[in-house]
Scaffold this active site. Structure first.
Site, PDB file in Angstrom:
ATOM      1  N   ASP A 278       0.882  -1.156   0.000  1.00  0.00           N
ATOM      2  CA  ASP A 278       0.000   0.000   0.000  1.00  0.00           C
ATOM      3  C   ASP A 278       0.933   1.223   0.000  1.00  0.00           C
ATOM      4  O   ASP A 278       2.100   1.101   0.387  1.00  0.00           O
ATOM      5  CB  ASP A 278      -0.856  -0.050   1.271  1.00  0.00           C
ATOM      6  CG  ASP A 278      -1.507   1.263   1.565  1.00  0.00           C
ATOM      7  OD1 ASP A 278      -2.337   1.691   0.763  1.00  0.00           O
ATOM      8  OD2 ASP A 278      -1.166   1.875   2.605  1.00  0.00           O
TER       9      ASP A 278
ATOM     10  N   ASP B 121       0.051   5.140   0.823  1.00  0.00           N
ATOM     11  CA  ASP B 121      -0.118   6.132   1.895  1.00  0.00           C
ATOM     12  C   ASP B 121      -0.130   5.471   3.264  1.00  0.00           C
ATOM     13  O   ASP B 121      -0.949   4.583   3.526  1.00  0.00           O
ATOM     14  CB  ASP B 121      -1.435   6.897   1.720  1.00  0.00           C
ATOM     15  CG  ASP B 121      -1.394   7.843   0.541  1.00  0.00           C
ATOM     16  OD1 ASP B 121      -0.442   8.621   0.454  1.00  0.00           O
ATOM     17  OD2 ASP B 121      -2.307   7.790  -0.293  1.00  0.00           O
TER      18      ASP B 121
ATOM     19  N   ASP C  79      -1.261  -0.417   5.898  1.00  0.00           N
ATOM     20  CA  ASP C  79      -1.513   0.192   7.209  1.00  0.00           C
ATOM     21  C   ASP C  79      -2.992   0.330   7.504  1.00  0.00           C
ATOM     22  O   ASP C  79      -3.356   0.863   8.543  1.00  0.00           O
ATOM     23  CB  ASP C  79      -0.886   1.590   7.270  1.00  0.00           C
ATOM     24  CG  ASP C  79      -1.660   2.562   6.399  1.00  0.00           C
ATOM     25  OD1 ASP C  79      -1.835   2.258   5.197  1.00  0.00           O
ATOM     26  OD2 ASP C  79      -2.131   3.592   6.907  1.00  0.00           O
TER      27      ASP C  79
HETATM   28  O1  PGA Z   1      -5.647   7.711  -1.121  1.00  0.00           O
HETATM   29  C1  PGA Z   1      -6.163   6.949  -0.268  1.00  0.00           C
HETATM   30  O2  PGA Z   1      -7.345   6.998   0.071  1.00  0.00           O
HETATM   31  C2  PGA Z   1      -5.326   5.916   0.425  1.00  0.00           C
HETATM   32  O3  PGA Z   1      -4.253   5.494  -0.344  1.00  0.00           O
HETATM   33  P1  PGA Z   1      -3.574   4.101   0.040  1.00  0.00           P
HETATM   34  O4  PGA Z   1      -4.466   3.028  -0.537  1.00  0.00           O
HETATM   35  O5  PGA Z   1      -2.204   4.157  -0.584  1.00  0.00           O
HETATM   36  O6  PGA Z   1      -3.514   4.023   1.553  1.00  0.00           O
END
Ligand code: PGA
Length: 231
Positions: A10, A12, A170
């Protein structure tokens, strides 16, 4: 248990701490559309389900409302121009990526709900785009995590069975996506979700930081070698 051949990260809150840039882009969009900015700790609670959901929550609009478009446009436009003002690697993430890339026999991928344009801008600014065999971003497939579709899309693209993939994330979205796709899941603390939210999602493994990932992968690999010798 088979050794994973694909490690899917993932973005963020897992590889990068993007809180500062997300907050700046949301507040820019709120102000540009005549709304009051929000405190950072409020905005970060809205992250995880993609940019449209984030903008809708911040602007107090239903996600289906057409008015979200305007907020989203300002958000995307600002974020594409400011991908790395405040963003930093999560603890241990950069070193782990380098170490796993050096191994050579693992395919590293990204599966994020972040929109394609901002994902590309951030990976390019960090100079790591080439480390990933494939990247699936928000909007690339019809459904977002926690739907299994983005991970199944990656599996098909790489020609691997989902059970040979491990998803590292996360958020509960990452863990549920992995489970529904038939992949293994590793949760990492310190990102957008709390420890309780992550535990409720029932990951296969819970790490404090990405620095601990190496040991988990090594143990799975050793266990697989031992099993094949027994057979
Ligand atoms: O942009 C988002 O809502 C979250 O992004 P992610 O899937 O990399 O945690």
């Amino acid at each position: 248990m088979l050794t994973p051949t694909v490690v899917v990260f993932d973005l963020d809150g897992t590889l990068i701490d993007s809180r500062g840039d997300i907050v700046a882009a949301v507040n820019h969009a709120l102000v540009a559309t005549g709304r009051a900015p929000l405190p950072g700790q409020v905005i970060v609670r809205y992250v995880g389900d993609g940019a449209r959901a984030l903008c809708a929550r911040a602007a107090r609009l239903p996600e289906t409302s057409e008015s979200v478009e305007d907020v989203l446009r300002h958000f995307l436009d600002y974020y594409a121009r400011h991908p790395l003002d405040f963003t930093r690697w999560m603890p241990g993430a950069q070193e782990m990526l380098e170490r796993l890339s050096d191994l050579g026999d693992l395919a590293l991928c990204v599966c994020t709900n972040k929109p394609r344009s901002t994902t590309d801008a951030v990976l390019a600014a960090l100079g790591v785009g080439a480390r990933f065999r494939a990247v699936v971003a928000g909007g690339d497939v019809a459904a977002k995590k926690p739907d299994p579709a983005p991970l199944l899309h990656l599996a098909a693209r790489l020609g691997v069975q989902p059970h040979k993939m491990v998803m590292v994330g996360d958020g509960p979205q990452d863990i549920e996506c992995a489970r529904r796709a038939g992949a293994r899941s590793i949760a990492v603390l310190g990102g957008f979700a709390s420890q309780d939210e992550l535990l409720d999602a029932r990951p296969d493994v819970l790490l404090r930081t990405l620095g601990e990932l190496w040991d988990v992968l090594r143990r799975w690999r050793d266990a697989t070698v031992r099993l094949s010798t027994v057979r």
